[in-house]
Motif scaffolding. Structure first.
Motif, short mmCIF file in Angstrom:
data_model
loop_
_atom_site.label_atom_id
_atom_site.label_comp_id
_atom_site.label_asym_id
_atom_site.label_seq_id
_atom_site.Cartn_x
_atom_site.Cartn_y
_atom_site.Cartn_z
N HIS A 302 0.83 -1.21 0.00
CA HIS A 302 0.00 0.00 0.00
C HIS A 302 0.86 1.25 0.00
O HIS A 302 2.06 1.22 0.29
N HIS A 303 0.21 2.36 -0.33
CA HIS A 303 0.81 3.69 -0.21
C HIS A 303 -0.13 4.52 0.65
O HIS A 303 -1.23 4.86 0.24
N GLY A 304 0.29 4.80 1.86
CA GLY A 304 -0.52 5.60 2.77
C GLY A 304 -1.86 4.99 3.12
O GLY A 304 -2.80 5.69 3.46
N GLY A 305 -1.96 3.67 3.03
CA GLY A 305 -3.20 2.98 3.36
C GLY A 305 -4.07 2.64 2.17
O GLY A 305 -5.11 2.00 2.33
N VAL A 306 -3.66 3.04 0.98
CA VAL A 306 -4.40 2.71 -0.24
C VAL A 306 -3.65 1.59 -0.96
O VAL A 306 -2.46 1.72 -1.25
N SER A 307 -4.34 0.47 -1.19
CA SER A 307 -3.69 -0.67 -1.82
C SER A 307 -3.06 -0.28 -3.14
O SER A 307 -3.67 0.41 -3.96
N SER A 308 -1.83 -0.73 -3.34
CA SER A 308 -1.13 -0.44 -4.59
C SER A 308 -1.34 -1.52 -5.63
O SER A 308 -0.86 -1.40 -6.77
N THR A 309 -2.07 -2.57 -5.26
CA THR A 309 -2.26 -3.70 -6.17
C THR A 309 -3.73 -4.06 -6.40
O THR A 309 -4.03 -4.74 -7.38
N VAL A 310 -4.63 -3.64 -5.51
CA VAL A 310 -6.05 -3.99 -5.63
C VAL A 310 -6.88 -2.72 -5.56
O VAL A 310 -7.08 -2.15 -4.48
N PRO A 311 -7.39 -2.22 -6.68
CA PRO A 311 -8.23 -1.01 -6.66
C PRO A 311 -9.48 -1.21 -5.79
O PRO A 311 -10.09 -2.28 -5.80
N GLY A 317 -5.33 1.91 10.37
CA GLY A 317 -4.88 1.35 11.64
C GLY A 317 -3.54 0.68 11.61
O GLY A 317 -3.11 0.10 12.61
N LEU A 318 -2.83 0.75 10.46
CA LEU A 318 -1.49 0.16 10.40
C LEU A 318 -0.49 1.09 11.05
O LEU A 318 -0.58 2.32 10.93
N GLU A 319 0.47 0.52 11.74
CA GLU A 319 1.49 1.33 12.42
C GLU A 319 2.30 2.12 11.39
O GLU A 319 2.74 1.57 10.38
N ARG A 320 2.45 3.43 11.64
CA ARG A 320 3.20 4.32 10.75
C ARG A 320 2.66 4.29 9.32
O ARG A 320 3.41 4.44 8.36
N GLN A 321 1.39 4.10 9.19
CA GLN A 321 0.76 4.04 7.87
C GLN A 321 1.01 5.31 7.07
O GLN A 321 1.34 5.26 5.88
N ARG A 322 0.85 6.45 7.73
CA ARG A 322 1.12 7.74 7.09
C ARG A 322 1.92 8.68 7.98
O ARG A 322 2.53 9.63 7.47
N SER A 323 1.94 8.42 9.29
CA SER A 323 2.57 9.37 10.21
C SER A 323 2.80 8.70 11.55
O SER A 323 2.46 7.53 11.76
N PHE A 324 3.38 9.46 12.50
CA PHE A 324 3.51 8.98 13.87
C PHE A 324 2.17 8.56 14.46
O PHE A 324 2.06 7.60 15.20
N ALA A 325 1.13 9.35 14.13
CA ALA A 325 -0.17 9.16 14.78
C ALA A 325 -0.96 8.00 14.21
O ALA A 325 -1.95 7.58 14.82
N SER A 326 -0.57 7.46 13.06
CA SER A 326 -1.28 6.31 12.52
C SER A 326 -1.30 5.19 13.55
O SER A 326 -0.35 4.98 14.30
N ALA A 327 -2.42 4.47 13.60
CA ALA A 327 -2.64 3.36 14.53
C ALA A 327 -2.88 3.83 15.96
O ALA A 327 -2.90 3.02 16.88
#
Length: 355
Positions: A302-311, A317-327
């Motif tokens: 994914h990129h920032g929580g948006v799947s890069s392979t499945v539209p 909720g992934l750790e460090r998905q986009r920032s410190f505060a993710s998850a």
């Protein structure tokens, strides 16, 4: 069979924040949650768990955390908050609905659960978070160690370890909090590959999270890049004082476990009753196995929580998905809005039907 605008998998903080964001878009989400009650992973954490962020920085969108905003809530307060948040949402939240499979079909998805129900939608957000699958590192001798081995996910309170020799593996917030608590009743070492890294909880009279928010590091994609090797232990002074006093002591990671003991880096062997692995978690996404969504070791692509392979597929909720505060409680709402906005550009929501 149900048609939905978006299926949200997981009913904890990430799933509830995603449902709230979907409602704000005018969509009707269906939330499928494997557990029987609100709170996600929180009810399963150890009894004394205390947030390292104040209540004012521990809220989901649209509902402030109750009570003194400067206090540090405990586990059961978070569970109660999430239960109240879920009851206020005008969303279709279905408990005891474990998702078995997500299948791509006709430009959308069919989501099947263990109860035999199927929900179809143009979009799916996997919001089961990054704390569902405890990670057990391949430590030499771990599988043949004759003492007790627990992951921090299984730890509840210190009483069962009274008078015993315990080694806690890991250098994060939970590892230090558990080790210091156990050291009140047991002989404890905290064992890490690297040095312990500390962050003062209050800086110039302000909580550390205030500074993160007001400098923009909390939400910046640069934040996680500035901290390599893990997040430092946020400390009000008592944890570092305890470690300096040797309760618990801190040692380099042992070279191996040997029968009923450990062999330390200096070659000495010591008998040990229990090893607690505070070694983190990995995303648990087996329901995506039939898609192209996962890479090595089941990690989402994914990129920032948006799947890069499945539209049409996203994550919250992934750790460090986009920032410190993710998850975190304070961060999942922003990530949910970002992900849904991106998915909206990929798919037109399915027509809602009466359930």
């Amino acid at each position: 069979m149900t048609l939905a605008d978006v299926v949200v998998i997981g009913g904890g903080q990430a799933g509830l924040a995603t449902a709230q964001a979907a409602l704000a878009w005018g969509w009707r989400p269906v939330v499928l949650d494997a557990s029987g009650g609100a709170g996600g992973s929180w009810p399963r954490y150890y009894d004394s768990l205390t947030l390292f962020s104040p209540a004012r920085f521990s809220s989901l969108p649209g509902m402030a955390f109750p009570g003194d905003p400067q206090r540090y809530p405990v586990r059961d307060e978070v569970v109660a908050y999430l239960d109240a948040y879920a009851r206020r949402l005008d969303a279709d939240v279905r408990r005891n609905e474990r998702v078995d499979r997500v299948a791509e079909e006709d430009g959308g998805f069919a989501v099947s659960t263990s109860s035999g129900s199927v929900v179809r939608a143009r979009m799916v957000v996997a919001a089961s978070g990054g704390f569902s699958r405890p990670y057990r590192p391949a430590l030499p001798g771990l599988d043949t160690f004759t003492g007790t081995v627990l992951h921090s996910a299984q730890y509840r309170q210190p009483a069962p370890f009274a008078g015993r020799r315990v080694v806690v593996v890991g250098g994060g917030n939970s590892a230090v909090q558990i080790a210091v608590e156990l050291a009140q009743v047991a002989t404890v070492s905290i064992s890490t590959r690297d040095r312990l890294r500390w962050q003062r909880q209050r800086v110039l009279g302000r909580d550390f999270h205030w500074w993160l928010a007001h400098t923009g590091l909390d939400t910046s994609a640069l934040g996680p890049r500035l901290v390599q090797g893990g997040v430092p232990v946020i400390d009000d002074g008592r944890y570092r004082t305890a470690v300096r006093a040797g309760t618990p002591d801190h040692r380099p990671l042992f070279t191996r476990l040997d029968g009923d003991g450990v062999v330390w880096a200096d070659g000495t062997r010591e008998r040990v009753d229990a090893v607690i692995l505070a070694t983190g978690f990995r995303p648990d996404l087996p329901f995506l196995d039939d898609t192209a969504a996962l890479g090595d070791a089941g990690a989402p692509l994914h990129h920032g929580g948006v799947s890069s392979t499945v539209p049409g597929l996203g994550y919250v909720g992934l750790e460090r998905q986009r920032s410190f505060a993710s998850a975190t409680l304070r961060g999942v709402g922003r990530d949910a809005t970002h992900v849904l906005k991106a998915l909206a550009r990929q798919a037109v929501p399915a027509q809602r039907v009466a359930r």
